[in-house]
Enzyme design. Structure first.
Site, PDB file in Angstrom:
ATOM      1  N   GLU A 181       0.842  -1.312   0.056  1.00 33.53           N
ATOM      2  CA  GLU A 181       0.130  -0.071  -0.188  1.00 33.53           C
ATOM      3  C   GLU A 181       0.876   1.344  -0.095  1.00 33.53           C
ATOM      4  O   GLU A 181       0.640   2.170   0.936  1.00 33.53           O
ATOM      5  CB  GLU A 181      -0.894  -0.063   1.347  1.00 33.53           C
ATOM      6  CG  GLU A 181      -1.949  -1.202   1.204  1.00 33.53           C
ATOM      7  CD  GLU A 181      -2.917  -1.271   2.289  1.00 33.53           C
ATOM      8  OE1 GLU A 181      -2.815  -0.454   3.182  1.00 33.53           O
ATOM      9  OE2 GLU A 181      -3.682  -2.412   2.446  1.00 33.53           O
ATOM     10  N   GLU A 224      -6.351 -10.565  -1.425  1.00 28.78           N
ATOM     11  CA  GLU A 224      -7.085 -10.390  -0.051  1.00 28.78           C
ATOM     12  C   GLU A 224      -8.605 -10.164  -0.376  1.00 28.78           C
ATOM     13  O   GLU A 224      -9.403  -9.369  -0.143  1.00 28.78           O
ATOM     14  CB  GLU A 224      -6.861  -8.887   0.645  1.00 28.78           C
ATOM     15  CG  GLU A 224      -5.305  -8.961   1.184  1.00 28.78           C
ATOM     16  CD  GLU A 224      -4.845  -7.748   1.682  1.00 28.78           C
ATOM     17  OE1 GLU A 224      -5.581  -6.942   2.220  1.00 28.78           O
ATOM     18  OE2 GLU A 224      -3.624  -7.391   1.948  1.00 28.78           O
TER      19      GLU A 224
END
Ligand code: 9MR
Length: 372
Positions: free
Chosen positions: A158, A263
């Site tokens: 991220e 995810e």
């Protein structure tokens, strides 16, 4: 022999639980995701500590039966694995490695460098040299310990903003924009036998995707190894961005690296920022509206979610040459992070197994994509 009423109840309870145990072993008739997709991609799940330590009875049989890849949901994150400058806590991460070896599963370690879940001692570090020292020590110590024991690392997680620029993290501020290349360089040295990945959410979206592509090209141009990219896949069941996902698979695969969905979950609840609902979210009425399925998931929503999952897996199968793994973010609905985010204490249904760890309609629709 006279059986006292209390003993009677006990016998009934015992025979019921024996009956239940019989039922769960009959569950071996349930198709297995890892078997069904064994020639296509790995099928993974994220595990919490209870599950790693086999203390969650619902997952003891289910996880090895369904999955051949595991990601620690939290226990390998910086705050947990290095809580102090000289204090490393490898206990549950080591247990995960043993658990995976026992069940012949690949571990995707998550994650070395992330702006979130940092240990308190380094969150407000001002001195650039100290941040650099932390960065080197953390990557080198943790990645070398697990080299050859885990299959892969999410080296950086991220690092991008929605517009594709670099997130203004402590790493960017103190180490400059080459810190991502440096993270991969250090990981490559510490873990030469481990695959190295970049992982992020929304990188299927065009602007952020362009940022990720630029980042990956920069790592490659520096002569540093990057083996794959993880598109997280936290989407909503009724707005899965199918076109952008397909474009991303093609664009990332064209860089010569593995593409993964790391995810995956398809939440069914409204978010405070979905249109007008934001305004009512603070009222009692608003709270009910924001948590509409406390008793059960309506059939219509279950069916729409099953269709969304089927569409996704059909797409994944179309690109099975480029996709190496699909990992769900959690085993079953009851333990999903989406019950607590962005509003605490809700009842969400984002995964393929329900709160009783039984396969949902969406599970069967995913399995069916292989039959078409
Ligand atoms: O599922 C994780 C949850 O238990 C943690 O509280 C949270 C802390 O930030 O992190 C969650 O996992 C995140 C993952 O590590 C990175 N991508 C987003 C995931 C969901 O927030």
């Amino acid at each position: 022999m006279l059986i006292k009423p209390r003993t009677h109840i006990l016998i009934i309870a015992l025979s019921c639980s024996l009956f239940d145990a019989g039922k769960s072993s009959a569950q071996t008739n349930t198709p297995s995701l890892k078997e069904v997709f064994k020639n296509d991609f790995l099928i993974g799940t994220a595990l919490n500590t209870q599950q790693i330590e086999e203390k969650d009875s619902g997952t003891v049989v289910l996880v090895p039966q369904q999955f051949n890849a595991v990601t620690p949901e939290n226990v390998m994150k910086a705050a947990i694995i290095q809580p102090g400058w000289n204090d490393f806590n490898f206990k549950v991460a080591d247990e995960l490695v043993d658990y995976a070896a026992k069940h012949n599963m690949k571990v995707n370690a998550h994650t070395l460098i992330w702006h979130s879940q940092l240990p308190p001692f380094m969150r407000h570090m001002q001195n650039a040299d100290s941040v650099k020292e932390y960065f080197q020590k953390h990557i080198t110590t943790v990645a070398s310990r697990y080299d050859g024991k885990v299959y892969s690392w999410d080296v950086v997680n991220e690092a991008l903003n929605e517009d594709g620029t670099l997130r203004n993290s402590i790493f960017l501020q103190k180490l400059g924009e080459d810190y991502i290349v440096e993270a991969f360089r250090l990981a490559q040295k510490a873990a030469p036998h481990t695959k190295l990945y970049y992982n992020d959410y929304n990188i299927e979206q065009p602007a952020k995707r362009a940022g990720a592509i630029a980042l990956i090209k920069k790592i490659q141009a520096a002569g540093v190894r990057i083996d794959g990219v993880g598109i997280q896949g936290h989407w909503k069941y009724n707005t899965v961005p199918m076109h952008d996902i397909e474009e991303s698979i093609k664009a990332f695969a064209a860089l010569g690296i593995e593409v993964m969905f790391t995810e995956l979950d398809l939440g069914v609840l409204p978010n405070p920022w979905d249109g007008k609902t934001a305004e009512v979210s603070n009222t009692a009425e608003g709270n009910d509206k924001m948590n509409p399925y406390t008793k059960a998931l309506p059939d219509s929503v279950a069916a729409a979610q099953a269709k969304a999952y089927a569409d996704l897996f059909s797409l994944f199968l179309k690109y099975n040459q480029s996709i190496s793994r699909v990992t769900f973010w959690g085993v079953a609905d009851g333990v999903s992070w989406l019950n607590g985010w962005p509003i605490r204490g809700r009842t969400n249904y984002p995964l393929l197994f329900n709160r009783q760890y039984k396969p949902k309609t969406a599970f069967y629709s995913v399995i069916k994509t292989k039959e078409n």
